[in-house]
Enzyme design. Sequence first.
Site, PDB file in Angstrom:
ATOM      1  N   HIS A 103       0.861  -1.266  -0.005  1.00 55.67           N
ATOM      2  CA  HIS A 103       0.090   0.083   0.126  1.00 55.67           C
ATOM      3  C   HIS A 103       0.593   1.165   0.013  1.00 55.67           C
ATOM      4  CE1 HIS A 103       0.297   0.876   4.410  1.00 55.67           C
ATOM      5  NE2 HIS A 103       0.300  -0.098   4.379  1.00 55.67           N
ATOM      6  N   ASP A 160       6.059   0.367   6.709  1.00 51.41           N
ATOM      7  CA  ASP A 160       4.755   0.327   6.334  1.00 51.41           C
ATOM      8  C   ASP A 160       4.399   1.529   5.538  1.00 51.41           C
ATOM      9  OD1 ASP A 160       1.999  -0.289   6.740  1.00 51.41           O
ATOM     10  OD2 ASP A 160       1.792   0.266   8.808  1.00 51.41           O
ATOM     11  N   GLU A 198      -4.717   1.951   2.715  1.00 53.71           N
ATOM     12  CA  GLU A 198      -4.987   0.595   3.615  1.00 53.71           C
ATOM     13  C   GLU A 198      -5.027   1.059   5.131  1.00 53.71           C
ATOM     14  OE1 GLU A 198      -3.547  -2.348   6.465  1.00 53.71           O
ATOM     15  OE2 GLU A 198      -2.846  -0.501   5.924  1.00 53.71           O
ATOM     16  N   GLU A 199      -4.439   2.353   5.306  1.00 54.58           N
ATOM     17  CA  GLU A 199      -4.142   2.677   6.828  1.00 54.58           C
ATOM     18  C   GLU A 199      -5.601   3.111   7.434  1.00 54.58           C
ATOM     19  OE1 GLU A 199      -1.948   1.598   8.560  1.00 54.58           O
ATOM     20  OE2 GLU A 199      -0.119   1.767   7.638  1.00 54.58           O
ATOM     21  N   ASP A 218       2.989  -6.588   3.327  1.00 53.36           N
ATOM     22  CA  ASP A 218       2.684  -5.188   3.964  1.00 53.36           C
ATOM     23  C   ASP A 218       2.879  -5.582   5.684  1.00 53.36           C
ATOM     24  OD1 ASP A 218       1.731  -3.078   5.487  1.00 53.36           O
ATOM     25  OD2 ASP A 218      -0.194  -3.608   5.229  1.00 53.36           O
ATOM     26  N   HIS A 221       3.572   2.559  12.822  1.00 48.09           N
ATOM     27  CA  HIS A 221       2.879   3.766  12.974  1.00 48.09           C
ATOM     28  C   HIS A 221       3.379   4.801  13.833  1.00 48.09           C
ATOM     29  CE1 HIS A 221      -1.144   1.445  12.083  1.00 48.09           C
ATOM     30  NE2 HIS A 221      -0.192   1.265  11.148  1.00 48.09           N
TER      31      HIS A 221
END
Lengths: 453, 453
Positions: A276, A288, A322-323, A350, A420
């Site tokens: 993504h 990520d 995606e997030e 991912d 994140h």
Amino acid sequence: MKKLLLAFCLFTTGVHAQSTDSVTIRKIYNEILTNSPSYEWLRELTQKVGPRLSGSEGAQKAVEWSKQLMEKEGFDRVFLQEVMVPHWVRGAKEVAYIRNGKQKITVPVAALGGSVATAPKGVEAQVIEVKSFQELRDLGPEKVKGKIVFYNRPMDPTKLNTFEAYAGAVEQRANGANEAGKLGAVGAIVRSMTTVLDDNPHTGGMRYATGVPLIPTAAISTNGAELLSKSLKENANLTFYFKQNCETLPDAKSYNVVGEIKGSEKPDEIIVVGGHLDSWDLAQGAHDDGSGCVQSIDVLRTFKALGIKPKRTLRAVMFMNEENGLRGGVGYADYAKKNNEKHIAAVESDNGGFTPRGFGIVGTAQQRAKVMPWKPLLAPYGLHEIGAGSGGADIGPLAQLGTVLFGFKPDSQRYFDFHHTGIDNFEAINKRELELGAASMTALVYLLDHYGL
Amino acid sequence: MKKLLLAFCLFTTGVHAQSTDSVTIRKIYNEILTNSPSYEWLRELTQKVGPRLSGSEGAQKAVEWSKQLMEKEGFDRVFLQEVMVPHWVRGAKEVAYIRNGKQKITVPVAALGGSVATAPKGVEAQVIEVKSFQELRDLGPEKVKGKIVFYNRPMDPTKLNTFEAYAGAVEQRANGANEAGKLGAVGAIVRSMTTVLDDNPHTGGMRYATGVPLIPTAAISTNGAELLSKSLKENANLTFYFKQNCETLPDAKSYNVVGEIKGSEKPDEIIVVGGHLDSWDLAQGAHDDGSGCVQSIDVLRTFKALGIKPKRTLRAVMFMNEENGLRGGVGYADYAKKNNEKHIAAVESDNGGFTPRGFGIVGTAQQRAKVMPWKPLLAPYGLHEIGAGSGGADIGPLAQLGTVLFGFKPDSQRYFDFHHTGIDNFEAINKRELELGAASMTALVYLLDHYGL
């Protein structure tokens, strides 16, 4: 005798195929470990394009960057698929502190994606610490009303695969505000999703349920959570303050970016490999999921570099959103369905750009059984964990079309050190590990293309 | 019927044993992943004790530190084994540059352990670049005399296991000065042993052969090597300068440090688990080999913490002087032989504190076959690579006593980013990866103790 001869022929053909495959797979690894530009691509995506939360300028730059890159690589077709995405913005940096008597102790904090802002002057209240929704419900509204709920159940360090530990804790982040809001809380804060004790708050998605009060919600660092928990034991009446300025704007127009090499024998059978393109806003989104994006493009590049003409059509898909919405993944599957496309397999990376361990498979037992003979071909490359498992969020919606899903499975130990946070940057990537991931994915796609499913 | 019954009993006993073992191994992992002090021990060893080259004050501090730690942990016996070790000192920091016409370009450099110094004003000469000893010999003395030989064969990036790539390149470091000196060179410099392009020179051991001129030798960073090679293509007459101030002092007194838990049933059968206590001087020796030391002590701690009384005697051995002499390893085996000790197995961790992959075994086919039934017990913990392989330098001399050797095999991808450089510091260690290594070793030692070999 005839039967024996036939068996012998089949056996030698089998051996021959294995040996040809093993030579090709060795070539794939050699090509990528000596010539792959994936690390330099990732440097561009992370350092030049930068953070790319859905709806942001960075996300738009990432769309253009990946389109241009795949065009430059000379793929047969590069195209955009429009999707409307949520557009949440963090606003000015958050502030949080524990007020304990006369002391005010700052705590690292990050609003959760999707959360509302606090009032402009922030919110301050006494704190109720819980480890589970059940514990919260047992307290009931009278104990929760007007308070800030503090979810402090750590990720279980004894889980070997850290994604399992994450799965066992992440409901606190995803649904904590809903459960707290129902009982009259004025805010919900959650211990960051990591097994490390440090000062990095981990943001991540949350979504308000229908009909519950919209209370602000944020993650605090694990050190902050430890301190708050300890302080509460000493003084149950302390207060917690946080202020955040986030906002959900109208949905924005964005795109999946797709690059394609046309199949030479069965062009109507499609194999997807993807990651993504969007990331959280706190950092460059290196693990990520910049890694998954550049690895996926590298799969197609490697086919071209080695002159392997795929029988089937290969697509590198950069999924958007995606997030905090999965609109790209859902949109891609809708597009495939609408166009009657036949996707035989989809591979997603991912889980970070770490050293490869294997692939999780989502498919029938029969489909998985078809993959098992490939294990001896992949084991020499450290790919031992191949079997039923997870696919990937973005490719998930393809399952309804009968597509077999493959989740690339790198080693999970370090993933939640970065996930994140503000430190998921290019420096967190090891070049060899990134390349080995790309090579593993290329080897699998080669076998999928060669033998079908 | 009797036979069938017996077979059934054996079968169920087998299943029962496997199931008890699997419960114990799960407990071992749980204990270490929740309570292990190994990461904090390593913080002390690396940050408080610091670098600990054989013969240095740091090495002596490390001896005292590890002795005290094992005493504090309440092992049945903690003792020192005296060994005399080489005492090489680096002296003032090295200087090196390329002089290309009027330009002087500094190159990161580190003297190799065991090398002589240059003359006080340094050495400067034209450079002969080669990729192999054969290439050098083919040039002959007339082309080499008075020059500095520059060994520039990189580690092969296509080797999946980076230790294989290291093995294919390290002769340049270990013997380069001998080969160059024989042909009349005035110095030998070597491309650092890593696949990464960066500015960290990697030191490491070399030893002068008998009868060859003692010429100074040093490693330059890979970026420095690339620059020098490129510059030589443009100007074959450029000169290279380096100055180093190292010195070999008389052998110094030092020690292996041994902690022991006495066996309850077969105390005369010994199982060793160890790492090496010495490190290079450029950094804290976190991966090489502080990790192996704290993991080994943690193996014995875990037996105690879980109340597992070993049948056989377990020893955690902190070997001295792996880096530039192996005197500790040799001395330990001598001691064992002299005392008629029976060492059934030895496990070494000296490949870094990275995520576990398996164990290499040095033993007969029959001995290896005895280990194979344990594979299903270890596979759930990511230990898939168990078979013939390397043991470890320090335990190597035990092979002559019939001891079966086990080399702990962590993932190798990042090891040579740090190995023998100035960045092999505590920060390079991931807590979970370190702990998983300790747990893997404990699980293996548990099985070795339980079933023998």
